[in-house]
Design a protein around this motif. Structure first.
Motif, PDB file in Angstrom:
ATOM      1  N   LYS A 228      19.739  36.482 -15.360  1.00  0.00           N
ATOM      2  CA  LYS A 228      18.484  35.811 -14.989  1.00  0.00           C
ATOM      3  C   LYS A 228      17.594  35.657 -16.209  1.00  0.00           C
ATOM      4  O   LYS A 228      17.809  36.289 -17.243  1.00  0.00           O
ATOM      5  N   THR A 229      16.517  34.876 -16.057  1.00  0.00           N
ATOM      6  CA  THR A 229      15.505  34.748 -17.103  1.00  0.00           C
ATOM      7  C   THR A 229      14.471  35.849 -16.901  1.00  0.00           C
ATOM      8  O   THR A 229      13.938  36.015 -15.801  1.00  0.00           O
TER       9      THR A 229
ATOM     10  N   PRO B 154      12.967  34.637  -6.825  1.00  0.00           N
ATOM     11  CA  PRO B 154      12.833  35.579  -7.935  1.00  0.00           C
ATOM     12  C   PRO B 154      13.177  36.997  -7.458  1.00  0.00           C
ATOM     13  O   PRO B 154      13.022  37.318  -6.282  1.00  0.00           O
TER      14      PRO B 154
ATOM     15  N   GLU C 297      17.190  30.098 -12.333  1.00  0.00           N
ATOM     16  CA  GLU C 297      16.889  28.750 -12.834  1.00  0.00           C
ATOM     17  C   GLU C 297      17.458  27.733 -11.843  1.00  0.00           C
ATOM     18  O   GLU C 297      18.138  26.797 -12.200  1.00  0.00           O
TER      19      GLU C 297
ATOM     20  N   TRP D 229       9.864  40.391 -13.648  1.00  0.00           N
ATOM     21  CA  TRP D 229      10.605  39.556 -12.701  1.00  0.00           C
ATOM     22  C   TRP D 229      11.862  39.022 -13.357  1.00  0.00           C
ATOM     23  O   TRP D 229      11.877  38.735 -14.554  1.00  0.00           O
TER      24      TRP D 229
ATOM     25  N   LEU E  31      14.035  35.857 -13.039  1.00  0.00           N
ATOM     26  CA  LEU E  31      13.887  34.541 -12.432  1.00  0.00           C
ATOM     27  C   LEU E  31      15.172  33.728 -12.476  1.00  0.00           C
ATOM     28  O   LEU E  31      15.793  33.578 -13.531  1.00  0.00           O
TER      29      LEU E  31
ATOM     30  N   SER F 137      10.988  37.609 -17.008  1.00  0.00           N
ATOM     31  CA  SER F 137       9.572  37.228 -16.993  1.00  0.00           C
ATOM     32  C   SER F 137       8.728  38.488 -16.841  1.00  0.00           C
ATOM     33  O   SER F 137       8.836  39.193 -15.841  1.00  0.00           O
TER      34      SER F 137
END
Length: 197
Positions: free
Chosen positions: A158-159, A178, A172, A168, A170, A161
């Motif tokens: 995940k990305t 999330p 895409e 978090w 996140l 954050s």
């Protein structure tokens, strides 16, 4: 990790590669001695050890016939494929050494590995179901990095954050929610995507 090697070591490596391609097996220490005009087998053993430590040869026991180049004559660095990770809801992290994938960036230092992506939560950044992600092993990451994160015993891609209201993970892809990343452990940062088809 691939390290710099001497000109002599590069010549030995090229000879091992060419000999292996031609004969289907690597040359003996004596054959390397003859080719390199070296008298002492211990000198060849020392060079082979350096090449193995630098990541250019793999094998065991420092017997040259048991050593083989980690790539073709071009010697592209490779990273191990260690299993699967989800790009959907987290799944159990499975570590299984299942092969290698070429990755030029592995020369820069650090430990790298590849994971097969399962799921579609990262398609917005071009990471598709079935792709391999090349990961630099790291316990920390910057805001906005694409990471492999461990939540309890489940790994996910995940990305990252980091906001005033927490950490978090996140996706895409708007179809996925999330994930609260509080307490997650960062296993590495995604550096590249490798597609085999």
């Amino acid at each position: 990790m691939m390290k710099k090697i001497s000109a002599k070591q590069q010549r030995i490596l090229d000879f091992i590669s060419e000999f292996s391609l031609e004969h289907g097996y690597p040359p003996s220490v004596r054959e390397i001695c003859a080719e390199m005009d070296l008298r002492s087998p211990s000198t060849v053993h020392a060079h082979l050890k350096k090449l193995q430590e630098a990541g250019y040869l793999e094998g065991s026991d420092h017997k040259s016939r048991a050593l083989s180049p980690t790539g073709g004559p071009s010697m592209v660095p490779r990273v191990p494929i260690l299993g699967r990770v989800t790009a959907g809801m987290p799944i159990l992290a499975v570590e299984e050494h299942i092969g290698y994938v070429p990755f030029e960036g592995a020369v820069g230092g650090g430990e790298y590995y590849a994971l097969r992506i399962r799921g579609e939560s990262m398609i917005g950044v071009g990471i598709m179901d079935g792709d391999l992600v090349i990961v630099r092993q790291d316990l920390s990451a910057r805001n906005g990095d694409i990471v492999i994160a461990l939540l309890e015993d489940e790994a996910t891609c995940k990305t990252l954050s980091v906001t005033s209201d927490g950490v978090w993970l996140l996706p895409e892809n708007p179809a996925y929610p999330p994930i609260d990343g509080t307490g997650c452990q960062i296993l590495g940062v995604v550096k590249a995507v490798y597609r085999e088809y």
